[in-house]
Design a protein around this motif. Structure first.
Motif, PDB file in Angstrom:
ATOM      1  N   ASN A   2      46.045  35.390  33.023  1.00  0.00           N
ATOM      2  CA  ASN A   2      47.281  36.093  33.349  1.00  0.00           C
ATOM      3  C   ASN A   2      47.027  37.576  33.597  1.00  0.00           C
ATOM      4  OD1 ASN A   2      49.987  37.561  31.933  1.00  0.00           O
ATOM      5  ND2 ASN A   2      50.396  35.957  33.431  1.00  0.00           N
ATOM      6  N   SER A   3      46.138  38.167  32.818  1.00  0.00           N
ATOM      7  CA  SER A   3      45.804  39.588  32.996  1.00  0.00           C
ATOM      8  C   SER A   3      45.069  39.817  34.312  1.00  0.00           C
ATOM      9  CB  SER A   3      44.957  40.078  31.819  1.00  0.00           C
ATOM     10  OG  SER A   3      45.679  39.985  30.611  1.00  0.00           O
ATOM     11  N   CYS A   4      44.216  38.858  34.698  1.00  0.00           N
ATOM     12  CA  CYS A   4      43.539  38.961  36.003  1.00  0.00           C
ATOM     13  C   CYS A   4      44.565  38.981  37.136  1.00  0.00           C
ATOM     14  CB  CYS A   4      42.592  37.773  36.198  1.00  0.00           C
ATOM     15  SG  CYS A   4      41.143  37.772  35.128  1.00  0.00           S
ATOM     16  N   VAL A   5      45.546  38.090  37.050  1.00  0.00           N
ATOM     17  CA  VAL A   5      46.601  38.026  38.068  1.00  0.00           C
ATOM     18  C   VAL A   5      47.393  39.321  38.095  1.00  0.00           C
ATOM     19  CG1 VAL A   5      48.750  36.866  38.717  1.00  0.00           C
ATOM     20  CG2 VAL A   5      46.770  35.518  37.999  1.00  0.00           C
ATOM     21  N   HIS A   6      47.639  39.913  36.940  1.00  0.00           N
ATOM     22  CA  HIS A   6      48.443  41.129  36.877  1.00  0.00           C
ATOM     23  C   HIS A   6      47.721  42.344  37.447  1.00  0.00           C
ATOM     24  CE1 HIS A   6      51.844  39.950  33.890  1.00  0.00           C
ATOM     25  NE2 HIS A   6      51.642  39.046  34.845  1.00  0.00           N
ATOM     26  N   VAL A   7      46.397  42.332  37.441  1.00  0.00           N
ATOM     27  CA  VAL A   7      45.656  43.404  38.123  1.00  0.00           C
ATOM     28  C   VAL A   7      46.035  43.414  39.600  1.00  0.00           C
ATOM     29  CG1 VAL A   7      43.377  44.200  38.849  1.00  0.00           C
ATOM     30  CG2 VAL A   7      43.716  43.359  36.514  1.00  0.00           C
ATOM     31  N   ILE A   8      46.043  42.239  40.223  1.00  0.00           N
ATOM     32  CA  ILE A   8      46.386  42.114  41.640  1.00  0.00           C
ATOM     33  C   ILE A   8      47.871  42.390  41.865  1.00  0.00           C
ATOM     34  CG2 ILE A   8      46.368  40.556  43.637  1.00  0.00           C
ATOM     35  CD1 ILE A   8      44.165  38.956  42.153  1.00  0.00           C
TER      36      ILE A   8
ATOM     37  N   GLY B 265      45.570  49.506  35.393  1.00  0.00           N
ATOM     38  CA  GLY B 265      44.495  49.967  34.512  1.00  0.00           C
ATOM     39  C   GLY B 265      44.478  49.224  33.186  1.00  0.00           C
ATOM     40  N   LEU B 266      45.665  49.025  32.596  1.00  0.00           N
ATOM     41  CA  LEU B 266      45.754  48.318  31.319  1.00  0.00           C
ATOM     42  C   LEU B 266      45.287  46.867  31.461  1.00  0.00           C
ATOM     43  CD1 LEU B 266      46.623  48.256  28.353  1.00  0.00           C
ATOM     44  CD2 LEU B 266      48.949  47.720  29.123  1.00  0.00           C
ATOM     45  N   SER B 267      45.674  46.218  32.542  1.00  0.00           N
ATOM     46  CA  SER B 267      45.284  44.820  32.768  1.00  0.00           C
ATOM     47  C   SER B 267      43.777  44.687  32.962  1.00  0.00           C
ATOM     48  CB  SER B 267      46.037  44.242  33.971  1.00  0.00           C
ATOM     49  OG  SER B 267      47.436  44.254  33.748  1.00  0.00           O
TER      50      SER B 267
ATOM     51  N   SER C 148      52.324  48.687  43.331  1.00  0.00           N
ATOM     52  CA  SER C 148      52.041  50.121  43.518  1.00  0.00           C
ATOM     53  C   SER C 148      52.105  50.495  44.993  1.00  0.00           C
ATOM     54  CB  SER C 148      50.655  50.459  42.957  1.00  0.00           C
ATOM     55  OG  SER C 148      50.574  50.159  41.593  1.00  0.00           O
ATOM     56  N   LEU C 149      51.480  49.673  45.839  1.00  0.00           N
ATOM     57  CA  LEU C 149      51.523  49.922  47.287  1.00  0.00           C
ATOM     58  C   LEU C 149      52.948  49.806  47.813  1.00  0.00           C
ATOM     59  CD1 LEU C 149      48.380  47.962  48.565  1.00  0.00           C
ATOM     60  CD2 LEU C 149      48.630  50.440  48.313  1.00  0.00           C
ATOM     61  N   SER C 150      53.681  48.822  47.329  1.00  0.00           N
ATOM     62  CA  SER C 150      55.048  48.612  47.779  1.00  0.00           C
ATOM     63  C   SER C 150      55.935  49.797  47.411  1.00  0.00           C
ATOM     64  CB  SER C 150      55.611  47.331  47.161  1.00  0.00           C
ATOM     65  OG  SER C 150      56.936  47.106  47.566  1.00  0.00           O
ATOM     66  N   ALA C 151      55.722  50.357  46.213  1.00  0.00           N
ATOM     67  CA  ALA C 151      56.543  51.489  45.762  1.00  0.00           C
ATOM     68  C   ALA C 151      56.195  52.780  46.489  1.00  0.00           C
ATOM     69  CB  ALA C 151      56.372  51.685  44.254  1.00  0.00           C
TER      70      ALA C 151
ATOM     71  N   ALA D 151      51.058  32.349  45.599  1.00  0.00           N
ATOM     72  CA  ALA D 151      49.967  31.369  45.629  1.00  0.00           C
ATOM     73  C   ALA D 151      48.961  31.658  44.518  1.00  0.00           C
ATOM     74  CB  ALA D 151      49.275  31.400  46.991  1.00  0.00           C
ATOM     75  N   ILE D 152      48.660  32.929  44.295  1.00  0.00           N
ATOM     76  CA  ILE D 152      47.742  33.319  43.223  1.00  0.00           C
ATOM     77  C   ILE D 152      48.310  32.928  41.863  1.00  0.00           C
ATOM     78  CG2 ILE D 152      46.725  35.305  42.035  1.00  0.00           C
ATOM     79  CD1 ILE D 152      46.525  36.648  44.828  1.00  0.00           C
ATOM     80  N   GLN D 153      49.620  33.119  41.693  1.00  0.00           N
ATOM     81  CA  GLN D 153      50.250  32.734  40.433  1.00  0.00           C
ATOM     82  C   GLN D 153      50.222  31.220  40.242  1.00  0.00           C
ATOM     83  OE1 GLN D 153      53.897  34.952  41.224  1.00  0.00           O
ATOM     84  NE2 GLN D 153      53.498  36.242  39.450  1.00  0.00           N
ATOM     85  N   LEU D 154      50.402  30.473  41.323  1.00  0.00           N
ATOM     86  CA  LEU D 154      50.324  29.012  41.237  1.00  0.00           C
ATOM     87  C   LEU D 154      48.919  28.562  40.832  1.00  0.00           C
ATOM     88  CD1 LEU D 154      52.422  27.999  44.379  1.00  0.00           C
ATOM     89  CD2 LEU D 154      53.046  27.628  41.993  1.00  0.00           C
ATOM     90  N   ILE D 155      47.910  29.213  41.392  1.00  0.00           N
ATOM     91  CA  ILE D 155      46.521  28.900  41.016  1.00  0.00           C
ATOM     92  C   ILE D 155      46.308  29.190  39.535  1.00  0.00           C
ATOM     93  CG2 ILE D 155      44.113  29.584  41.352  1.00  0.00           C
ATOM     94  CD1 ILE D 155      44.852  30.129  44.311  1.00  0.00           C
ATOM     95  N   GLN D 156      46.910  30.279  39.063  1.00  0.00           N
ATOM     96  CA  GLN D 156      46.827  30.627  37.643  1.00  0.00           C
ATOM     97  C   GLN D 156      47.311  29.484  36.752  1.00  0.00           C
ATOM     98  OE1 GLN D 156      49.078  33.792  34.613  1.00  0.00           O
ATOM     99  NE2 GLN D 156      49.863  33.432  36.649  1.00  0.00           N
ATOM    100  N   PHE D 157      48.486  28.936  37.091  1.00  0.00           N
ATOM    101  CA  PHE D 157      49.060  27.885  36.249  1.00  0.00           C
ATOM    102  C   PHE D 157      48.253  26.585  36.331  1.00  0.00           C
ATOM    103  CE2 PHE D 157      52.936  30.479  37.329  1.00  0.00           C
ATOM    104  CZ  PHE D 157      52.950  31.134  36.104  1.00  0.00           C
TER     105      PHE D 157
END
Length: 322
Positions: free
Chosen positions: A175-181, A75-77, A187-190, A207-213
């Motif tokens: 970075n905030s966009c990536v953190h939403v995902i 939510g914060l992201s 959350s699902l994992s927990a 892969a998403i994080q690599l695209i971010q960088f």
């Protein structure tokens, strides 16, 4: 000692002359001392105090706390991304050379506020590692994880203090966009095993994080090909380019080690392998039991036959005597 204290005070005074005065009342922004102390305490806990505290204790079960924590960060992201867009990236920025707005205009103040909020979220995210320590997930506490969580807030503090906005804020929004995902995945994992079937895209997180960088580095690279750019702190452009490239290399190595060399197979793959081993062991055990039972039946048959033979001989002997 007096000369050291005096020189340190001079450094702080010098630095404070260039700090954005609009941030003076924001938490942790009065000087770099408090935020540095928090990060040092974080490193001390995750590298020494935490593991020592948990050495003779069972892992804590923090399922509910982790679900709430991760969903809160989702939510914060989302809110941070929205505020970055409304503060400039969707309302006037060119996505090329965008200067920082140091005015007290509503737009400028809004960008300043969301830049600080992004920084503050980095300190909240230190809890990621605390949860790993308390749950004894030592394999998750890698050099990459610790370096990323401690280096990011420390460097971003300087970015917010001197240039809260402009083209230097692009990587914060991405970075905030990536953190939403990412935190939605956590959350699902927990939530437990029943949600494991929805986590097939685990390796795509990297892969998403690599695209971010890649995006961050490409955006910063534009600056080197512009004839002129009025962004006020060019040093930050160089640092952001180095940041994107450096973390791309680190995360690429993680991808290679985890998914090419297979050091981090998905849980369902590991489970299948474990089940296969267990089934093979059970089959061998059952086979041994059958062979053992066969020997028992054979032995019983010989024993019974022998007894029948002995009984028959004994009866014949008695009949002859009679």
């Amino acid at each position: 000692n007096r000369s050291y204290i005096k020189s340190r005070s001079c450094v702080f005074v010098f630095l404070s002359l260039f700090l954005d005065p609009r941030l003076k009342d924001y938490l942790l922004m009065e000087s770099p001392v408090n935020m540095s102390a928090i990060l040092l305490a974080y490193l001390f806990f995750v590298l020494y105090a935490g593991p020592k505290f948990m050495a003779n204790r069972k892992p804590f079960q923090l399922k509910e706390a982790m679900i709430i924590y991760n969903l809160s960060l989702v939510g914060l992201s989302v809110y941070i991304v929205y505020e970055f867009l409304m503060s400039g990236w969707a309302t006037g920025y060119t996505w090329r050379c965008d200067p920082c707005d140091y005015s007290n205009s509503p737009q400028g103040l809004r960008m300043t506020r969301v830049a600080w909020l992004f920084l503050f979220s980095k300190f909240i995210e230190l809890m990621d590692t605390v949860f790993f320590v308390l749950r004894k997930k030592h394999s998750q506490i890698t050099f990459l994880h610790i370096f990323h969580h401690s280096f990011m807030p420390w460097t971003w503090w300087w970015g917010v203090s001197y240039a809260p906005g402009g083209m230097g804020s692009f990587h914060a929004m991405i970075n905030s966009c990536v953190h939403v995902i990412m935190y939605f995945y956590y959350s699902l994992s927990a939530a437990g095993p029943r949600f494991q079937k929805f986590l097939w895209w685990k390796k795509y997180m990297t892969a998403i994080q690599l695209i971010q960088f890649v995006l961050v580095s490409l955006h910063a690279t534009q600056w080197y090909f512009m004839e002129s750019c009025d962004y006020q702190v060019p040093l930050f452009v160089h640092l952001i380019w180095m940041y994107g490239t450096f973390f791309f290399v680190l995360f690429s190595n993680f991808w290679y080690q985890a998914y090419v060399k297979g050091k981090r197979l998905p849980k369902n793959t590991q489970q299948l392998a474990q089940n296969g081993t267990a089934n093979r062991s059970t089959t061998v055990a059952n086979g041994s039991a059958v062979v053992s039972n066969g020997h028992g039946l054979h032995g019983n048959g010989l024993s019974n036959g022998k007894k029948h033979h002995e009984n028959g001989s004994a009866l014949n002997g008695k009949m002859k005597k009679a």
